[in-house]
Write a protein that holds these residues in place. Structure first.
Motif, PDB file in Angstrom:
ATOM      1  N   SER A  19       0.900  -0.856  -0.229  1.00  0.00           N
ATOM      2  CA  SER A  19      -0.338   0.260   0.153  1.00  0.00           C
ATOM      3  C   SER A  19       0.804   1.094   0.304  1.00  0.00           C
ATOM      4  O   SER A  19       0.015   2.018  -0.073  1.00  0.00           O
ATOM      5  CB  SER A  19      -1.167  -0.184   1.025  1.00  0.00           C
ATOM      6  OG  SER A  19      -0.765  -0.313   2.542  1.00  0.00           O
ATOM      7  N   LEU A  20       2.430   0.762  -0.161  1.00  0.00           N
ATOM      8  CA  LEU A  20       3.420   2.367   0.194  1.00  0.00           C
ATOM      9  C   LEU A  20       3.077   3.566  -0.979  1.00  0.00           C
ATOM     10  O   LEU A  20       3.106   2.132  -2.577  1.00  0.00           O
ATOM     11  CB  LEU A  20       4.497   2.199   0.023  1.00  0.00           C
ATOM     12  CG  LEU A  20       5.503   2.894   0.429  1.00  0.00           C
ATOM     13  CD1 LEU A  20       5.362   3.411   1.611  1.00  0.00           C
ATOM     14  CD2 LEU A  20       7.041   2.463   0.835  1.00  0.00           C
ATOM     15  N   LEU A  21       2.915   4.544  -1.352  1.00  0.00           N
ATOM     16  CA  LEU A  21       2.388   5.285  -2.880  1.00  0.00           C
ATOM     17  C   LEU A  21       3.752   6.160  -2.318  1.00  0.00           C
ATOM     18  O   LEU A  21       4.096   6.976  -1.439  1.00  0.00           O
ATOM     19  CB  LEU A  21       1.601   6.304  -2.048  1.00  0.00           C
ATOM     20  CG  LEU A  21       0.667   5.439  -2.056  1.00  0.00           C
ATOM     21  CD1 LEU A  21      -1.362   6.101  -1.944  1.00  0.00           C
ATOM     22  CD2 LEU A  21      -0.595   4.399  -3.422  1.00  0.00           C
ATOM     23  N   CYS A  22       4.072   6.920  -3.307  1.00  0.00           N
ATOM     24  CA  CYS A  22       4.741   8.234  -3.690  1.00  0.00           C
ATOM     25  C   CYS A  22       4.086   9.453  -2.968  1.00  0.00           C
ATOM     26  O   CYS A  22       3.223   9.583  -3.251  1.00  0.00           O
ATOM     27  CB  CYS A  22       4.936   8.078  -5.330  1.00  0.00           C
ATOM     28  SG  CYS A  22       6.028   9.672  -5.214  1.00  0.00           S
ATOM     29  N   PRO A  23       5.218   9.902  -1.987  1.00  0.00           N
ATOM     30  CA  PRO A  23       4.377  10.997  -1.413  1.00  0.00           C
ATOM     31  C   PRO A  23       4.129  11.466  -2.688  1.00  0.00           C
ATOM     32  O   PRO A  23       3.331  13.030  -2.062  1.00  0.00           O
ATOM     33  CB  PRO A  23       5.231  11.409  -0.442  1.00  0.00           C
ATOM     34  CG  PRO A  23       6.523  11.093  -1.091  1.00  0.00           C
ATOM     35  CD  PRO A  23       5.656   9.222  -1.581  1.00  0.00           C
ATOM     36  N   GLU A  24       4.884  12.183  -3.357  1.00  0.00           N
ATOM     37  CA  GLU A  24       4.977  13.253  -4.423  1.00  0.00           C
ATOM     38  C   GLU A  24       3.712  12.998  -4.915  1.00  0.00           C
ATOM     39  O   GLU A  24       3.480  13.913  -5.604  1.00  0.00           O
ATOM     40  CB  GLU A  24       6.264  13.725  -5.275  1.00  0.00           C
ATOM     41  CG  GLU A  24       7.297  14.008  -4.786  1.00  0.00           C
ATOM     42  CD  GLU A  24       6.672  15.364  -3.606  1.00  0.00           C
ATOM     43  OE1 GLU A  24       6.699  15.581  -4.435  1.00  0.00           O
ATOM     44  OE2 GLU A  24       7.772  15.712  -2.723  1.00  0.00           O
ATOM     45  N   CYS A  25       3.631  11.880  -6.094  1.00  0.00           N
ATOM     46  CA  CYS A  25       2.401  11.946  -6.722  1.00  0.00           C
ATOM     47  C   CYS A  25       1.659  10.894  -6.348  1.00  0.00           C
ATOM     48  O   CYS A  25       0.584  10.905  -7.648  1.00  0.00           O
ATOM     49  CB  CYS A  25       3.511  11.424  -8.243  1.00  0.00           C
ATOM     50  SG  CYS A  25       4.472   9.741  -8.071  1.00  0.00           S
ATOM     51  N   GLY A  26       1.806  10.041  -5.464  1.00  0.00           N
ATOM     52  CA  GLY A  26       0.892   9.559  -5.292  1.00  0.00           C
ATOM     53  C   GLY A  26       0.549   7.869  -6.430  1.00  0.00           C
ATOM     54  O   GLY A  26      -0.441   7.322  -6.139  1.00  0.00           O
TER      55      GLY A  26
END
Length: 98
Positions: free
Chosen positions: A18-25
């Protein structure tokens, strides 16, 4: 770094599904961030035993997932070494025209 936007990945492996990029999602645990992802190879994956999902951009449960080393954030020492190498190359290039 994120395959989509290039922002650094600071989380340690294993990356959670479930880890998402903090910048683009975008999902970080996806085929596109995996060391086995190789466009042009059969199923775009060079791991023959992997069950390749239909959407390479989305998070998956692949047991073979491993973050591509080229996407890891460079350490401070590596960044300094790269900067020093760039300066040396520039200096050598400029010396050609003296």
């Amino acid at each position: 770094m994120c395959w989509y936007c290039g922002s650094p990945i600071k989380d340690a492996e294993p990356l959670g599904r479930s880890l998402l990029c903090p910048e683009c999602g975008k999902d970080l645990r996806s085929c596109r961030n995996c060391r086995h992802y190789l466009p042009g190879v059969s199923r775009d994956c060079n791991e023959s035993q992997a069950d390749v999902p239909s959407d390479r951009d989305r998070a998956n449960f692949c047991d073979w997932f491993s973050l591509n080393p080229k996407f890891r954030e460079a350490s401070a020492g590596q960044k300094a070494q790269a900067a020093g190498g760039k300066l040396a190359a520039k200096s050598a290039f400029e010396d050609l025209f003296k």
